[in-house]
Design a protein around this motif. Sequence first.
Motif, PDB file in Angstrom:
ATOM      1  N   HIS A 272       0.851  -1.189   0.000  1.00 26.87           N
ATOM      2  CA  HIS A 272       0.000   0.000   0.000  1.00 26.87           C
ATOM      3  C   HIS A 272       0.887   1.239   0.000  1.00 26.87           C
ATOM      4  N   ALA A 273       0.449   2.265  -0.716  1.00 25.61           N
ATOM      5  CA  ALA A 273       1.186   3.520  -0.793  1.00 25.61           C
ATOM      6  C   ALA A 273       0.306   4.650  -0.273  1.00 25.61           C
ATOM      7  N   SER A 274       0.924   5.578   0.431  1.00 24.96           N
ATOM      8  CA  SER A 274       0.233   6.787   0.863  1.00 24.96           C
ATOM      9  C   SER A 274       1.270   7.896   0.947  1.00 24.96           C
TER      10      SER A 274
ATOM     11  N   PRO B 231      -4.080   7.970   0.618  1.00 23.19           N
ATOM     12  CA  PRO B 231      -3.624   6.772  -0.095  1.00 23.19           C
ATOM     13  C   PRO B 231      -3.532   6.983  -1.600  1.00 23.19           C
ATOM     14  N   LEU B 232      -2.687   6.187  -2.238  1.00 27.30           N
ATOM     15  CA  LEU B 232      -2.558   6.161  -3.694  1.00 27.30           C
ATOM     16  C   LEU B 232      -2.629   4.710  -4.139  1.00 27.30           C
ATOM     17  N   PRO B 233      -3.657   4.346  -4.904  1.00 27.22           N
ATOM     18  CA  PRO B 233      -3.738   2.969  -5.379  1.00 27.22           C
ATOM     19  C   PRO B 233      -2.590   2.669  -6.350  1.00 27.22           C
ATOM     20  N   ILE B 234      -1.944   1.536  -6.136  1.00 28.97           N
ATOM     21  CA  ILE B 234      -0.859   1.115  -7.011  1.00 28.97           C
ATOM     22  C   ILE B 234      -1.054  -0.343  -7.393  1.00 28.97           C
ATOM     23  N   GLU B 235      -0.440  -0.717  -8.493  1.00 26.59           N
ATOM     24  CA  GLU B 235      -0.393  -2.115  -8.927  1.00 26.59           C
ATOM     25  C   GLU B 235       1.066  -2.534  -8.881  1.00 26.59           C
ATOM     26  N   VAL B 236       1.364  -3.533  -8.047  1.00 26.99           N
ATOM     27  CA  VAL B 236       2.736  -3.992  -7.904  1.00 26.99           C
ATOM     28  C   VAL B 236       3.141  -4.785  -9.141  1.00 26.99           C
ATOM     29  N   THR B 237       4.355  -4.525  -9.626  1.00 24.36           N
ATOM     30  CA  THR B 237       4.923  -5.271 -10.751  1.00 24.36           C
ATOM     31  C   THR B 237       6.109  -6.079 -10.238  1.00 24.36           C
ATOM     32  N   VAL B 238       6.724  -6.838 -11.097  1.00 22.59           N
ATOM     33  CA  VAL B 238       7.833  -7.686 -10.673  1.00 22.59           C
ATOM     34  C   VAL B 238       9.010  -6.874 -10.138  1.00 22.59           C
ATOM     35  N   ASP B 239       9.177  -5.631 -10.600  1.00 24.16           N
ATOM     36  CA  ASP B 239      10.329  -4.846 -10.153  1.00 24.16           C
ATOM     37  C   ASP B 239       9.968  -3.449  -9.656  1.00 24.16           C
ATOM     38  N   GLY B 240       8.706  -3.232  -9.308  1.00 27.37           N
ATOM     39  CA  GLY B 240       8.284  -1.922  -8.830  1.00 27.37           C
ATOM     40  C   GLY B 240       6.777  -1.824  -8.766  1.00 27.37           C
ATOM     41  N   PHE B 241       6.231  -0.725  -9.312  1.00 30.05           N
ATOM     42  CA  PHE B 241       4.783  -0.560  -9.313  1.00 30.05           C
ATOM     43  C   PHE B 241       4.348   0.384 -10.420  1.00 30.05           C
TER      44      PHE B 241
ATOM     45  N   GLN C 218      -0.655   7.264 -16.749  1.00 23.56           N
ATOM     46  CA  GLN C 218      -0.180   6.089 -16.033  1.00 23.56           C
ATOM     47  C   GLN C 218       1.330   6.161 -15.994  1.00 23.56           C
ATOM     48  N   ALA C 219       1.885   5.805 -14.869  1.00 23.57           N
ATOM     49  CA  ALA C 219       3.338   5.776 -14.745  1.00 23.57           C
ATOM     50  C   ALA C 219       3.728   4.478 -14.076  1.00 23.57           C
ATOM     51  N   CYS C 220       4.802   3.891 -14.558  1.00 23.96           N
ATOM     52  CA  CYS C 220       5.333   2.680 -13.961  1.00 23.96           C
ATOM     53  C   CYS C 220       6.749   2.958 -13.493  1.00 23.96           C
ATOM     54  N   LEU C 221       7.044   2.503 -12.316  1.00 26.07           N
ATOM     55  CA  LEU C 221       8.325   2.734 -11.683  1.00 26.07           C
ATOM     56  C   LEU C 221       8.980   1.395 -11.414  1.00 26.07           C
ATOM     57  N   SER C 222      10.245   1.280 -11.782  1.00 23.67           N
ATOM     58  CA  SER C 222      10.981   0.058 -11.452  1.00 23.67           C
ATOM     59  C   SER C 222      12.231   0.445 -10.675  1.00 23.67           C
TER      60      SER C 222
END
Length: 186
Positions: A68-70, A86-96, A137-141
Amino acid sequence: MRRILAAATLALAACGQAAPDAAPAATSPNDPFANARDGQLLCTSPNESQKTCGSIMQFTFAPNGEVHASGQSIRNLEPLIVSTGPLPIEVTVDGFCATYRSEPADTQNFTIDGVPASPEATASIRADLRSRPNPPQACLSFSATSIQTAVTIDGVAQPEMAERMIWISPDAGYSIGWPPSQAPAQ
């Protein structure tokens, strides 16, 4: 304004480099959240001399493995509007990945120039956030040496929206702020 929305709402950035007060990069390539598990915070658009961040995110970890992120994010520069929540995030294999959606606006608290927003102002800010088109949309690794992102709007890469990020210690003295020399055009 679009750049602030991407930087603040998503709290994501391109290549993060450690500042003197910043935490060292994660040492475990197998756990992209190693720094967060060690209690570090994620700071976007840092100004090390003023100890400010465009947003500051904290991650918590549920026993079932959910992340969870906030945090706090600048939503507007003039007047200075900061959201907390809070900020909803989707976890990925190397980040979110994070996608701006209207739901988080309903759970955010706001300040205007450092003062809690009135119920009327809060309703107006939430309505504005819900009405914005083209959610980015942004993805962070994370890796042992860097933080990388890809910001897209309607599937089109937006490299100009990338912001620098660093891991910081909660006791390093950082706060929310955007120095005029680095402030994006609204």
